[in-house]
Design an enzyme around this catalytic site. Structure first.
Site, PDB file in Angstrom:
ATOM      1  N   GLU A   1      24.408  24.503  83.981  1.00 46.43           N
ATOM      2  CA  GLU A   1      25.501  23.661  84.468  1.00 46.43           C
ATOM      3  C   GLU A   1      25.732  23.969  85.950  1.00 46.43           C
ATOM      4  O   GLU A   1      25.797  25.138  86.312  1.00 46.43           O
ATOM      5  CB  GLU A   1      26.785  23.939  83.688  1.00 46.43           C
ATOM      6  CG  GLU A   1      27.853  22.919  84.044  1.00 46.43           C
ATOM      7  CD  GLU A   1      29.153  23.088  83.257  1.00 46.43           C
ATOM      8  OE1 GLU A   1      29.258  23.991  82.411  1.00 46.43           O
ATOM      9  OE2 GLU A   1      30.068  22.308  83.522  1.00 46.43           O
TER      10      GLU A   1
ATOM     11  N   MET B   1      29.341  30.919  80.394  1.00 46.31           N
ATOM     12  CA  MET B   1      28.813  29.566  80.204  1.00 46.31           C
ATOM     13  C   MET B   1      28.660  29.261  78.727  1.00 46.31           C
ATOM     14  O   MET B   1      28.110  30.059  77.965  1.00 46.31           O
ATOM     15  CB  MET B   1      27.469  29.467  80.946  1.00 46.31           C
ATOM     16  CG  MET B   1      26.788  28.129  80.793  1.00 46.31           C
ATOM     17  SD  MET B   1      27.765  26.794  81.547  1.00 46.31           S
ATOM     18  CE  MET B   1      27.322  25.441  80.453  1.00 46.31           C
ATOM     19  N   GLU B   2      29.105  28.059  78.359  1.00 47.06           N
ATOM     20  CA  GLU B   2      29.254  27.683  76.946  1.00 47.06           C
ATOM     21  C   GLU B   2      28.008  27.090  76.305  1.00 47.06           C
ATOM     22  O   GLU B   2      28.129  26.346  75.313  1.00 47.06           O
ATOM     23  CB  GLU B   2      30.400  26.671  76.848  1.00 47.06           C
ATOM     24  CG  GLU B   2      30.111  25.270  77.439  1.00 47.06           C
ATOM     25  CD  GLU B   2      30.618  25.071  78.863  1.00 47.06           C
ATOM     26  OE1 GLU B   2      30.779  26.070  79.590  1.00 47.06           O
ATOM     27  OE2 GLU B   2      30.842  23.898  79.254  1.00 47.06           O
ATOM     28  N   ASN B   3      26.790  27.391  76.774  1.00 48.34           N
ATOM     29  CA  ASN B   3      25.574  26.844  76.167  1.00 48.34           C
ATOM     30  C   ASN B   3      25.664  26.834  74.639  1.00 48.34           C
ATOM     31  O   ASN B   3      26.090  27.801  74.032  1.00 48.34           O
ATOM     32  CB  ASN B   3      24.370  27.701  76.556  1.00 48.34           C
ATOM     33  CG  ASN B   3      24.401  28.102  78.000  1.00 48.34           C
ATOM     34  OD1 ASN B   3      24.344  27.256  78.872  1.00 48.34           O
ATOM     35  ND2 ASN B   3      24.557  29.397  78.254  1.00 48.34           N
TER      36      ASN B   3
ATOM     37  N   HIS C   1      34.771  25.469  73.858  1.00 47.38           N
ATOM     38  CA  HIS C   1      33.920  24.416  74.408  1.00 47.38           C
ATOM     39  C   HIS C   1      32.959  23.853  73.355  1.00 47.38           C
ATOM     40  O   HIS C   1      32.435  22.753  73.525  1.00 47.38           O
ATOM     41  CB  HIS C   1      33.074  24.969  75.562  1.00 47.38           C
ATOM     42  CG  HIS C   1      33.673  24.792  76.928  1.00 47.38           C
ATOM     43  ND1 HIS C   1      34.248  23.618  77.353  1.00 47.38           N
ATOM     44  CD2 HIS C   1      33.752  25.642  77.988  1.00 47.38           C
ATOM     45  CE1 HIS C   1      34.660  23.756  78.609  1.00 47.38           C
ATOM     46  NE2 HIS C   1      34.382  24.975  79.021  1.00 47.38           N
TER      47      HIS C   1
ATOM     48  N   GLU D   1      36.991  20.674  80.958  1.00 44.68           N
ATOM     49  CA  GLU D   1      37.544  21.922  81.494  1.00 44.68           C
ATOM     50  C   GLU D   1      39.071  21.985  81.403  1.00 44.68           C
ATOM     51  O   GLU D   1      39.630  22.989  80.984  1.00 44.68           O
ATOM     52  CB  GLU D   1      37.059  22.157  82.928  1.00 44.68           C
ATOM     53  CG  GLU D   1      35.547  22.377  83.044  1.00 44.68           C
ATOM     54  CD  GLU D   1      35.016  23.512  82.176  1.00 44.68           C
ATOM     55  OE1 GLU D   1      35.824  24.313  81.653  1.00 44.68           O
ATOM     56  OE2 GLU D   1      33.781  23.591  82.002  1.00 44.68           O
TER      57      GLU D   1
ATOM     58  N   HIS E   1      37.733  30.611  75.494  1.00 40.54           N
ATOM     59  CA  HIS E   1      37.441  29.399  76.267  1.00 40.54           C
ATOM     60  C   HIS E   1      36.016  28.907  75.978  1.00 40.54           C
ATOM     61  O   HIS E   1      35.816  27.730  75.670  1.00 40.54           O
ATOM     62  CB  HIS E   1      37.611  29.711  77.759  1.00 40.54           C
ATOM     63  CG  HIS E   1      37.326  28.569  78.668  1.00 40.54           C
ATOM     64  ND1 HIS E   1      38.318  27.745  79.160  1.00 40.54           N
ATOM     65  CD2 HIS E   1      36.158  28.088  79.173  1.00 40.54           C
ATOM     66  CE1 HIS E   1      37.769  26.818  79.935  1.00 40.54           C
ATOM     67  NE2 HIS E   1      36.461  27.004  79.956  1.00 40.54           N
ATOM     68  N   GLU E   2      35.056  29.797  76.079  1.00 44.85           N
ATOM     69  CA  GLU E   2      33.666  29.363  75.864  1.00 44.85           C
ATOM     70  C   GLU E   2      33.460  28.933  74.414  1.00 44.85           C
ATOM     71  O   GLU E   2      32.772  27.955  74.143  1.00 44.85           O
ATOM     72  CB  GLU E   2      32.675  30.463  76.247  1.00 44.85           C
ATOM     73  CG  GLU E   2      32.827  31.012  77.671  1.00 44.85           C
ATOM     74  CD  GLU E   2      32.899  29.965  78.755  1.00 44.85           C
ATOM     75  OE1 GLU E   2      32.309  28.883  78.607  1.00 44.85           O
ATOM     76  OE2 GLU E   2      33.578  30.227  79.780  1.00 44.85           O
TER      77      GLU E   2
HETATM   78  N1  B3K Z   1      31.309  25.467  82.244  1.00 45.22           N
HETATM   79  C1  B3K Z   1      31.112  26.708  82.933  1.00 45.22           C
HETATM   80  C2  B3K Z   1      31.168  26.597  84.424  1.00 45.22           C
HETATM   81  C3  B3K Z   1      29.920  26.162  85.062  1.00 45.22           C
HETATM   82  C4  B3K Z   1      30.001  26.284  86.567  1.00 45.22           C
HETATM   83  C5  B3K Z   1      28.833  25.697  87.234  1.00 45.22           C
HETATM   84  N2  B3K Z   1      28.825  25.957  88.649  1.00 45.22           N
HETATM   85  C6  B3K Z   1      32.076  27.743  82.483  1.00 45.22           C
HETATM   86  C7  B3K Z   1      33.317  27.254  81.869  1.00 45.22           C
HETATM   87  O1  B3K Z   1      34.133  26.577  82.441  1.00 45.22           O
HETATM   88  O2  B3K Z   1      33.514  27.532  80.720  1.00 45.22           O
HETATM   89 ZN    ZN Z   2      35.079  25.808  80.767  1.00 47.20          ZN
END
Ligand code: B3K
Ligand code: ZN
Length: 885
Positions: free
Chosen positions: A128, A270-272, A308, A327, A304-305
């Site tokens: 992301e 990061m929420e992969n 997501h 977000e 938070h993750e």
């Molecule tokens: N979604 C990611 C942030 C990605 C930032 C890219 N530069 C973390 C978060 O908000 O959960």
């Molecule tokens: Zn987020």
């Protein structure tokens, strides 16, 4: 710029993709010297654009070597496609096809930490927003969602762990001491949620049974030696999974959930899908290495993750302008969660302080933008406090207007309509509206929260008429002009309010024209430029308590007397507003001292102020955490925002005087508070235990301002006693700022003791960067050479360079030395890691708020950055906006 001025992307130019990708099968041959990526995509023309006839397949791609392109099994000849620095176009292909692309990349040379990179011996990805295009050619946009199958092959010794999204379905040995694993993710997802990890990692494991009976294996992978710092993150994960079921009705949807913690990571986490990748800062914690703030941060970020998985992954964004769709919503969800897990008022106060400190500042400067921006050069620059924190406030306003049940109906409808889709903030608003037809809200007006930038200012005036027992409250709103938006319309502002009677009790609220039974707190919709609310049956002149719980992200100006504020501090039934009254009182006092100092007058802190602080200390045992926040004065940066021209030294002097006065005059009470809140026995992270530590350390910090020998002894003893990092760090911070002869010895002792713990050393760098003493800039410059520092590690940069940029007196030193230091670092970083460089450039944005001498220094440094050869679009965008603003 050698490549020409970077181009802005506009929301109004959005068009659906010409081609869709239904499936992608990726093979990674991970090797030093060159990693080969084979991608096989099942593509088809988007029926939504079929009428336009055949279009070339345009794929994004950067910084890689193309090995081959094939359709089905036929390898294409070079005249059948074109490669540019930004991508690959295949001119002709059938309406549905299998496209195979082989590329070669070099993760070990990737210092930008975007795409696939190797650090500390481990392979990690960060896709992301647009990192996938550095891995293979693909339509790298969130509205293209595909099912992924990923095979990783690597050396067995150096990479025993092989992970990707979804569930592990197969694996085995390969020749030359190598092995492989295959992962399948059944849920279609955009490329930004792709992840892989390969490396030498160990894990801790747990399980969670979902409410419908799915047994989920939970693992946290860390570098060997860190296994003993994962328990809190694991607990936080299980609590988040349970909470999301209970409060949102949302359940996890795979058989495994993996988290990997890495030390080189640009942001928090990061929420992969199924494979969250975290900065170690938001996973690793042991009482002696992590502060209470770290523990709470871990709980919030893990949540938070995890959240997501539904708000972001199952339903994602159509394009990056919609970023706040996931977000803002997910931050609001983690705020709700943290409030439920801890003390709700404390949580709210911390959210609002952060919003004011960073988002209000952004909204008032040259990089101000709406929650849904309409143009960007580099999307990574838009992961901002406005998109995140103001976005979360917009979600909170839905909740306030609809109530918990109405909000939940809206959420349910949102998932019912959009599960598996890539959608917009308008779709979200429509679901909220349609699920609550009986609620009277002008949704068109509410939509302005997404499109208008700037923090609304609300001026309030009130009049009490004893004869008719009516109370007239008149509110006026103005939304300031922001770059590109000179004229604004009135917003729909939910005002939660109460009227506090002379006895300190809330008066039942009866609005004229409504005949409901008066509640003691209620929400009114403030929708006009000016609007009067008339309350009847008000027995005596009340003090209004406005924006309870900070019901809207606005700045309120109301003519409270100091006595009104002291009264609200003691009596408001809304805890947030009790705190708020204290902050307003302190802000007012400090700003008036700044003005007196500028006029050459003698400065005095009134007795009534010291008495209000004394009263806070006397009540502190009722809620120590809350009391510690009442005792914390508004920050210098926040105070600076309240002045047309920031008086850097005046604010520092006035704020220090107030602290010293309280520290000296209330010495005995502070000592009692300090003693009463020392803890014996086992460490715990309950709100009460955290609160006691916070209160004790607030008392210590006040005591240290008096610079008497006894306070110094307390700080040294607290440092030497060791134990919880919260206490050690509070003592270290106080000592670093002081004149104590032991200062350097203590700093050295800390470094010796913790040199093996990177995250603890970050604190050491940060503490020194934040010291307000004039020698800080030299010290920080010297620390760049410290063996524990590395300009390539984002955490180190955020601690030392970012810490310094947040140091009000030293960064803004009148001789420009602070600005020159930061500009040098931005230029140095930009060659390695544009995202980090651009983050470090942001503190320059407010330069016009300072006096002419400082302005000219800052402007010169901004120009110097802007004229640097080969500047990234990331830094270019921030610097050029700052200069234009
Ligand atoms: N979604 C990611 C942030 C990605 C930032 C890219 N530069 C973390 C978060 O908000 O959960
Ligand atoms: Zn987020």
């Amino acid at each position: 710029m050698d490549k020409g001025t970077p181009k802005a992307i506009q929301l109004k130019n959005y068009a659906p993709p010409a081609w869709l990708v239904d499936t992608i099968s990726l093979h990674f041959d991970l090797r030093d010297g060159g990693t080969t990526v084979t991608s096989r995509m099942g593509v088809r023309q988007n029926p939504a654009r079929a009428a336009e006839g055949p279009a070339p397949l345009v794929l994004d791609g950067q910084d890689m070597e193309l090995v081959s392109v094939a359709i089905g099994n036929r390898v294409l000849s070079p005249d059948e496609y074109a490669v540019t620095p930004d991508g690959l176009s295949i001119f002709k292909l059938p309406a549905a096809a299998d496209v195979e692309i082989v590329t070669r990349i070099r993760p070990e040379e990737n210092t930008a930490l975007e795409g696939l990179y190797k650090s500390s011996g481990n392979y990690t990805t960060q896709c992301e927003a647009e990192g996938f295009r550095k891995i293979t050619y693909f339509p790298d946009r969130p509205d293209v969602m595909a099912k992924y199958t990923v095979t990783l092959e690597a050396d067995k010794d150096s990479c025993p762990v092989l992970l990707s999204n979804g569930n592990r379905v197969d694996g085995g040995e390969a020749a030359e001491g190598r092995h492989w694993a295959r992962w399948e993710d059944p849920w279609p997802k955009p490329a930004y949620l792709f992840a892989l990890v390969a490396g030498k990692l160990v894990h801790v494991e747990d399980r969670f049974r979902t409410r419908s009976g799915r047994d989920v294996q939970l693992r946290i992978y860390v570098e060997p030696g860190n296994e003993d710092k994962c328990a809190h993150a694991m607990e936080s994960l299980k609590k988040s999974m349970k909470w999301d079921e209970d409060v949102y009705g949302l359940e996890y949807d795979l058989d495994e959930f993996n988290i990997v913690a890495v030390s080189d990571f640009n942001m928090g986490a990061m929420e992969n899908k199924g494979l969250n990748i975290f900065n170690t800062k938001y996973i690793l914690a042991r009482p002696d290495t992590a502060t209470d703030t770290d523990f709470l941060g871990i709980e919030a970020v893990v949540a938070h993750e995890y959240f997501h998985n539904w708000t972001g992954n199952r339903v994602t964004c159509r394009d990056w302008f919609q970023l706040s769709l996931k977000e803002g919503l997910t931050v609001f969800r983690d705020h709700q969660f943290s409030a439920d897990m801890n003390s709700a008022p404390v949580q709210r106060i911390q959210e609002v302080s952060r919003l004011r400190q960073i988002q209000f500042a952004e909204d008032a400067g040259p990089t101000a933008h709406p929650v849904r921006p309409d143009s960007y050069i580099e999307i990574n620059n838009f992961y901002t406090p406005t998109v995140y924190e103001k976005g979360a406030e917009v979600l909170r306003m839905y909740h306030t207007l609809l109530g918990a049940a109405g909000y939940r109906k809206g959420i349910d409808l949102y998932f019912q309509r959009h599960d598996g889709q890539a959608v917009t903030t308008d779709d979200f608003l429509a679901a909220m509206r349609d699920a609550n037809p009986e609620v009277e809200v002008d949704w068109e007006q509410f939509r302005l929260w997404y499109s208008q930038a700037g923090t609304p200012v609300v001026d309030g005036e009130a009049e009490y008429d004893a004869a008719s027992r009516t109370y007239r409250l008149t509110l006026t709103q103005t939304v300031p002009a922001t770059p590109g938006q000179p004229v604004k319309q009135p917003m729909l502002i939910p005002v939660s309010l109460g009227l506090v009677g002379p006895d300190g009790e809330d008066i039942p609220l009866r609005l004229c024209g409504e005949d409901e039974q008066g509640q003691t707190s209620r929400v009114v919709q403030f929708t006009q430029a000016q609007q009067t609310f008339i309350f009847r049956d008000v027995p005596a002149k009340p003090v209004p308590s406005l924006f309870r719980g900070f019901s809207s992200p606005v700045k309120l100006r109301f003519g409270y007397s100091d006595a009104d504020l002291t009264f609200l501090m003691a009596h408001d039934s809304d805890a947030f507003n009790r705190w708020e009254a204290g902050q307003t009182l302190s802000t007012r006092l400090i700003l008036s001292l700044v003005a007196q100092r500028a006029a050459g007058q003698e400065l005095r802190v009134p007795d009534s102020y010291v008495e209000a602080m004394a009263a806070t200390l006397d009540r502190a045992s009722e809620d120590p955490f809350f009391a510690s926040l009442v005792l914390s004065l508004p920050s210098e940066n926040y105070l600076g925002q309240q002045m047309p021209v920031v008086d850097v030294d005046g604010i520092h002097a006035a704020r220090s005087l107030v602290r010293r006065t309280v520290g000296t005059r209330l010495r005995d009470r502070l000592l009692t508070t300090y003693d009463a809140n020392r803890q014996q026995g086992e460490f715990s992270i309950t709100p009460d235990a955290i609160g006691r530590r916070a209160l004790k350390n607030a008392a210590l910090s006040y005591l240290m301002t008096a610079e008497d020998a006894e306070a110094g002894k307390l700080a040294l003893a607290q440092y030497r006693a060791g134990g919880a990092m919260t206490d050690v760090l509070a003592a270290l911070t106080a000592i670093a700022e002081s004149d104590l002869p032991e200062r350097d010895e203590v700093l050295e002792d800390f470094a010796q003791r913790w040199k093996g713990e990177a995250l603890v050393m970050d604190k050491w760098f940060m503490v020194q960067a934040m010291v307000s003493r004039p020698e800080t800039v030299e010290r920080v410059t010297a620390l760049l050479q410290h063996p524990g520092f590395s300009i390539k590690n984002p955490n180190k940069v955020y601690a030392l360079v970012g810490g310094f940029a947040g140091n009000p007196v030293c960064f803004h030193a009148e001789d420009g030395s602070g600005y020159a230091f930061l500009a040098d670092r931005v230029i140095e970083l930009d060659r390695l890691n544009p995202q980090v460089a651009s983050r470090m450039a942001k503190p320059f944005a407010r330069w016009r708020q300072y006096d002419p001498v400082r302005q000219s220094h800052a402007q010169r440094e901004l120009q110097r950055i802007k004229s640097t050869e080969g500047l990234s679009p990331d830094v270019y965008e921030i610097v050029s906006r700052s200069l234009e603003g």
